[in-house]
Design a protein around this motif. Structure first.
Motif, PDB file in Angstrom:
ATOM      1  N   TYR A 279      -5.750  -2.669  16.220  1.00 40.06           N
ATOM      2  CA  TYR A 279      -6.204  -1.848  15.091  1.00 40.06           C
ATOM      3  C   TYR A 279      -6.223  -2.676  13.820  1.00 40.06           C
ATOM      4  O   TYR A 279      -5.308  -3.449  13.551  1.00 40.06           O
ATOM      5  CB  TYR A 279      -5.286  -0.639  14.904  1.00 40.06           C
ATOM      6  N   TRP A 280      -7.277  -2.479  13.036  1.00 44.92           N
ATOM      7  CA  TRP A 280      -7.397  -3.110  11.724  1.00 44.92           C
ATOM      8  C   TRP A 280      -8.163  -2.161  10.827  1.00 44.92           C
ATOM      9  O   TRP A 280      -9.086  -1.477  11.270  1.00 44.92           O
ATOM     10  CB  TRP A 280      -8.135  -4.436  11.830  1.00 44.92           C
ATOM     11  N   ARG A 281      -7.763  -2.110   9.549  1.00 45.06           N
ATOM     12  CA  ARG A 281      -8.494  -1.266   8.596  1.00 45.06           C
ATOM     13  C   ARG A 281      -8.394  -1.858   7.208  1.00 45.06           C
ATOM     14  O   ARG A 281      -7.479  -2.624   6.905  1.00 45.06           O
ATOM     15  CB  ARG A 281      -7.977   0.155   8.589  1.00 45.06           C
ATOM     16  N   TYR A 282      -9.375  -1.469   6.371  1.00 46.45           N
ATOM     17  CA  TYR A 282      -9.271  -1.780   4.953  1.00 46.45           C
ATOM     18  C   TYR A 282      -9.857  -0.632   4.165  1.00 46.45           C
ATOM     19  O   TYR A 282     -10.707   0.113   4.630  1.00 46.45           O
ATOM     20  CB  TYR A 282      -9.923  -3.123   4.590  1.00 46.45           C
ATOM     21  N   ARG A 283      -9.376  -0.491   2.943  1.00 46.95           N
ATOM     22  CA  ARG A 283      -9.870   0.495   1.995  1.00 46.95           C
ATOM     23  C   ARG A 283     -10.010  -0.218   0.657  1.00 46.95           C
ATOM     24  O   ARG A 283      -9.086  -0.869   0.190  1.00 46.95           O
ATOM     25  CB  ARG A 283      -8.888   1.659   1.816  1.00 46.95           C
ATOM     26  N   GLU A 284     -11.202  -0.116   0.072  1.00 43.46           N
ATOM     27  CA  GLU A 284     -11.442  -0.714  -1.236  1.00 43.46           C
ATOM     28  C   GLU A 284     -12.468   0.153  -1.945  1.00 43.46           C
ATOM     29  O   GLU A 284     -13.658   0.096  -1.634  1.00 43.46           O
ATOM     30  CB  GLU A 284     -11.954  -2.150  -1.096  1.00 43.46           C
ATOM     31  N   GLY A 285     -12.009   0.969  -2.884  1.00 44.48           N
ATOM     32  CA  GLY A 285     -12.908   1.894  -3.573  1.00 44.48           C
ATOM     33  C   GLY A 285     -13.548   2.845  -2.577  1.00 44.48           C
ATOM     34  O   GLY A 285     -12.868   3.490  -1.791  1.00 44.48           O
ATOM     35  N   GLU A 286     -14.891   2.907  -2.595  1.00 48.64           N
ATOM     36  CA  GLU A 286     -15.608   3.773  -1.669  1.00 48.64           C
ATOM     37  C   GLU A 286     -15.870   3.103  -0.324  1.00 48.64           C
ATOM     38  O   GLU A 286     -16.376   3.742   0.591  1.00 48.64           O
ATOM     39  CB  GLU A 286     -16.939   4.199  -2.284  1.00 48.64           C
TER      40      GLU A 286
ATOM     41  N   GLY B 245      -9.848  -3.451  -8.787  1.00 52.90           N
ATOM     42  CA  GLY B 245     -10.197  -4.053  -7.499  1.00 52.90           C
ATOM     43  C   GLY B 245      -9.168  -3.756  -6.434  1.00 52.90           C
ATOM     44  O   GLY B 245      -8.950  -4.560  -5.529  1.00 52.90           O
ATOM     45  N   ALA B 246      -8.504  -2.597  -6.526  1.00 50.44           N
ATOM     46  CA  ALA B 246      -7.471  -2.236  -5.562  1.00 50.44           C
ATOM     47  C   ALA B 246      -8.023  -2.260  -4.144  1.00 50.44           C
ATOM     48  O   ALA B 246      -9.153  -1.858  -3.886  1.00 50.44           O
ATOM     49  CB  ALA B 246      -6.916  -0.849  -5.888  1.00 50.44           C
ATOM     50  N   ARG B 247      -7.213  -2.770  -3.238  1.00 45.87           N
ATOM     51  CA  ARG B 247      -7.610  -2.856  -1.830  1.00 45.87           C
ATOM     52  C   ARG B 247      -6.362  -2.764  -0.970  1.00 45.87           C
ATOM     53  O   ARG B 247      -5.298  -3.226  -1.359  1.00 45.87           O
ATOM     54  CB  ARG B 247      -8.327  -4.182  -1.578  1.00 45.87           C
ATOM     55  N   HIS B 248      -6.529  -2.175   0.204  1.00 50.27           N
ATOM     56  CA  HIS B 248      -5.420  -2.058   1.140  1.00 50.27           C
ATOM     57  C   HIS B 248      -5.915  -2.473   2.520  1.00 50.27           C
ATOM     58  O   HIS B 248      -6.879  -1.908   3.037  1.00 50.27           O
ATOM     59  CB  HIS B 248      -4.894  -0.614   1.166  1.00 50.27           C
ATOM     60  N   ASP B 249      -5.273  -3.473   3.123  1.00 48.77           N
ATOM     61  CA  ASP B 249      -5.581  -3.935   4.473  1.00 48.77           C
ATOM     62  C   ASP B 249      -4.371  -3.675   5.353  1.00 48.77           C
ATOM     63  O   ASP B 249      -3.233  -3.852   4.912  1.00 48.77           O
ATOM     64  CB  ASP B 249      -5.850  -5.444   4.489  1.00 48.77           C
ATOM     65  N   LEU B 250      -4.644  -3.283   6.589  1.00 49.13           N
ATOM     66  CA  LEU B 250      -3.564  -2.996   7.534  1.00 49.13           C
ATOM     67  C   LEU B 250      -4.025  -3.429   8.913  1.00 49.13           C
ATOM     68  O   LEU B 250      -5.173  -3.176   9.295  1.00 49.13           O
ATOM     69  CB  LEU B 250      -3.244  -1.501   7.540  1.00 49.13           C
ATOM     70  N   GLY B 251      -3.144  -4.063   9.667  1.00 53.06           N
ATOM     71  CA  GLY B 251      -3.483  -4.461  11.025  1.00 53.06           C
ATOM     72  C   GLY B 251      -2.311  -4.313  11.953  1.00 53.06           C
ATOM     73  O   GLY B 251      -1.189  -4.655  11.605  1.00 53.06           O
ATOM     74  N   VAL B 252      -2.571  -3.725  13.108  1.00 49.55           N
ATOM     75  CA  VAL B 252      -1.617  -3.687  14.205  1.00 49.55           C
ATOM     76  C   VAL B 252      -2.312  -4.462  15.315  1.00 49.55           C
ATOM     77  O   VAL B 252      -3.196  -3.939  15.988  1.00 49.55           O
ATOM     78  CB  VAL B 252      -1.285  -2.244  14.644  1.00 49.55           C
ATOM     79  N   MET B 253      -1.983  -5.719  15.409  1.00 51.27           N
ATOM     80  CA  MET B 253      -2.758  -6.662  16.215  1.00 51.27           C
ATOM     81  C   MET B 253      -2.423  -6.559  17.683  1.00 51.27           C
ATOM     82  O   MET B 253      -1.276  -6.347  18.017  1.00 51.27           O
ATOM     83  CB  MET B 253      -2.528  -8.077  15.707  1.00 51.27           C
ATOM     84  N   PRO B 254      -3.388  -6.727  18.559  1.00 47.83           N
ATOM     85  CA  PRO B 254      -4.802  -6.977  18.305  1.00 47.83           C
ATOM     86  C   PRO B 254      -5.647  -5.707  18.360  1.00 47.83           C
ATOM     87  O   PRO B 254      -6.866  -5.786  18.462  1.00 47.83           O
ATOM     88  CB  PRO B 254      -5.189  -7.909  19.463  1.00 47.83           C
TER      89      PRO B 254
END
Length: 175
Positions: free
Chosen positions: A59-66, A48-57
């Motif tokens: 940019y925001w992103r997440y990656r989880e599998g596909e 269930g690996a996941r990566h979240d990143l935010g440079v507020m307000p």
């Protein structure tokens, strides 16, 4: 610490580093970092690996599998899943999936198609509305309307003309 971990007596060790406004915490496979209130990052390793990143307000992103998402607020939004892709630019969106698409230029135009169900729609508010399926149709264009369900139909141009048929009965009315 989660309730399940407490009940099983397997609470994970927490490693923290704080140097305000920087905060970093690692608990098992999860690492969280923040430079409050501008930056945050959360990583979960393993199943269930996941990566979240935010440079507020902005940019925001997440990656989880596909699955993934990128948001460049407020200009561009991008969502990717195995079943669909969605892009949003200001008030315009496009959703593409394995069975069709949806497009919108809010609030002026909306249209789409679903090949799996054999349905489609077009909407230009408030003047034109059309929804169609394999055996059905609804159309509203100005004051003209047409509704069809199998062989049955109703249509009209109020207050001038009305017509319809239900099963074997037909009706035609002029005013």
């Amino acid at each position: 610490v989660e309730l399940k971990e407490l009940e099983e007596g397997t609470a994970l060790e927490v490693d923290r580093f704080v140097l305000p406004p920087w905060y970093q915490e690692t608990r098992g496979p999860v690492t969280f970092r923040t430079l409050f209130p501008f930056y945050f990052e959360r990583e979960r390793a393993g199943e269930g690996a996941r990566h979240d990143l935010g440079v507020m307000p902005f940019y925001w992103r997440y990656r989880e599998g596909e699955a993934s998402a990128d948001v460049y607020f407020p200009l561009y939004w991008r969502f990717r899943e195995p079943r669909f892709d969605t892009d949003i630019v200001l008030q315009t969106y496009l959703n593409r999936g394995g069975y069709g698409h949806d497009f919108g230029f809010a609030p002026l135009l909306f249209l789409g198609r679903n090949d799996k169900t054999g349905s489609d729609y077009q909407v230009v508010p408030p003047l034109f509305w059309r929804f169609a399926g394999k055996d059905s149709l609804f159309l509203l264009a100005g004051t003209y309307y047409h509704h069809r369900d199998g062989d049955d139909y109703d249509l009209g141009l109020p207050p001038i003309f009305f017509a319809g048929r239900e099963r074997d009965d037909s009706c035609l009315l002029y005013t």
